[in-house]
Design an enzyme around this catalytic site. Structure first.
Site, PDB file in Angstrom:
ATOM      1  N   HIS A 259     -23.952  29.844  -9.983  1.00  0.00           N
ATOM      2  CA  HIS A 259     -24.738  30.972 -10.131  1.00  0.00           C
ATOM      3  C   HIS A 259     -23.864  32.033 -10.984  1.00  0.00           C
ATOM      4  O   HIS A 259     -22.844  31.870 -11.277  1.00  0.00           O
ATOM      5  CB  HIS A 259     -25.110  31.645  -8.763  1.00  0.00           C
ATOM      6  CG  HIS A 259     -23.959  32.431  -8.140  1.00  0.00           C
ATOM      7  ND1 HIS A 259     -23.382  31.732  -7.224  1.00  0.00           N
ATOM      8  CD2 HIS A 259     -23.367  33.460  -8.317  1.00  0.00           C
ATOM      9  CE1 HIS A 259     -22.355  32.524  -6.518  1.00  0.00           C
ATOM     10  NE2 HIS A 259     -22.190  33.417  -7.177  1.00  0.00           N
TER      11      HIS A 259
ATOM     12  N   GLU B 128     -27.391  35.639  -9.140  1.00  0.00           N
ATOM     13  CA  GLU B 128     -26.934  36.513  -8.133  1.00  0.00           C
ATOM     14  C   GLU B 128     -27.045  38.009  -8.436  1.00  0.00           C
ATOM     15  O   GLU B 128     -26.300  38.412  -9.107  1.00  0.00           O
ATOM     16  CB  GLU B 128     -25.653  36.227  -7.367  1.00  0.00           C
ATOM     17  CG  GLU B 128     -25.162  37.341  -6.202  1.00  0.00           C
ATOM     18  CD  GLU B 128     -23.704  36.915  -5.754  1.00  0.00           C
ATOM     19  OE1 GLU B 128     -23.080  37.798  -5.418  1.00  0.00           O
ATOM     20  OE2 GLU B 128     -23.123  35.812  -6.083  1.00  0.00           O
TER      21      GLU B 128
ATOM     22  N   HIS C  71     -23.530  37.178 -21.799  1.00  0.00           N
ATOM     23  CA  HIS C  71     -25.000  36.816 -21.595  1.00  0.00           C
ATOM     24  C   HIS C  71     -25.423  35.641 -21.039  1.00  0.00           C
ATOM     25  O   HIS C  71     -24.706  34.795 -21.145  1.00  0.00           O
ATOM     26  CB  HIS C  71     -25.842  37.296 -22.969  1.00  0.00           C
ATOM     27  CG  HIS C  71     -25.564  36.220 -23.842  1.00  0.00           C
ATOM     28  ND1 HIS C  71     -24.628  36.530 -24.855  1.00  0.00           N
ATOM     29  CD2 HIS C  71     -26.401  35.154 -24.066  1.00  0.00           C
ATOM     30  CE1 HIS C  71     -24.909  35.249 -25.720  1.00  0.00           C
ATOM     31  NE2 HIS C  71     -25.782  34.699 -25.164  1.00  0.00           N
TER      32      HIS C  71
ATOM     33  N   GLU D  48     -30.508  36.097 -23.788  1.00  0.00           N
ATOM     34  CA  GLU D  48     -30.888  35.632 -24.697  1.00  0.00           C
ATOM     35  C   GLU D  48     -32.189  34.540 -24.589  1.00  0.00           C
ATOM     36  O   GLU D  48     -32.165  33.798 -23.585  1.00  0.00           O
ATOM     37  CB  GLU D  48     -29.773  34.550 -25.538  1.00  0.00           C
ATOM     38  CG  GLU D  48     -30.101  33.793 -26.619  1.00  0.00           C
ATOM     39  CD  GLU D  48     -29.066  33.072 -27.363  1.00  0.00           C
ATOM     40  OE1 GLU D  48     -29.008  32.599 -28.120  1.00  0.00           O
ATOM     41  OE2 GLU D  48     -27.802  33.217 -26.619  1.00  0.00           O
TER      42      GLU D  48
END
Length: 123
Positions: free
Chosen positions: A7, A56, A75, A117
């Site tokens: 995550h 998360e 990102h 993105e």
């Protein structure tokens, strides 16, 4: 030894607003939630139903000021099967923060300023 991505964590100020954003903007769903017994934090794991990777969202009770994202050079990236429809959806939401038409990508910004993105599926 083998590693697998699990995550990515984003700390958020308004958990419900962030959950709603990720549901509406990217179709993510809440998969599980962990709440501290003393109420000091809540973790919400969201997923796309396709991959195992999750986001998360971490809410900290005592955090009042926005997070410093510096230059925001880190990102997440999502591949979308219908780039034009996604672009229109995000444009209507007003969350597109940067476009690079030459590269054929754009970025959306979540309620806490994190950039995501959006990449067209390779054909």
């Amino acid at each position: 030894m083998k590693f697998k991505m699990a995550h990515t964590n984003f700390n958020v100020l308004d958990l419900e607003k962030s959950i709603a954003f990720y549901e509406k903007a990217l179709g993510l769903k809440e998969l599980r939630r962990k709440e501290a017994e003393d109420g000091s934090f809540i973790l919400v794991f969201m997923g796309d139903g396709t991959t195992e990777h999750q986001i998360e969202l971490t809410w900290l009770r005592d955090r009042k000021e926005p997070y410093d994202l510096s230059d925001n050079e880190i990102h997440l990236a999502f591949v979308v099967d219908d780039f034009e429809a996604a672009y229109q959806h995000h444009k209507e939401m007003g969350c597109i923060c940067y476009e690079n038409k030459k590269m054929g990508i754009y970025f959306i910004e979540d309620p806490d300023g994190y950039w995501i993105e959006i990449i067209p599926e390779k054909r």
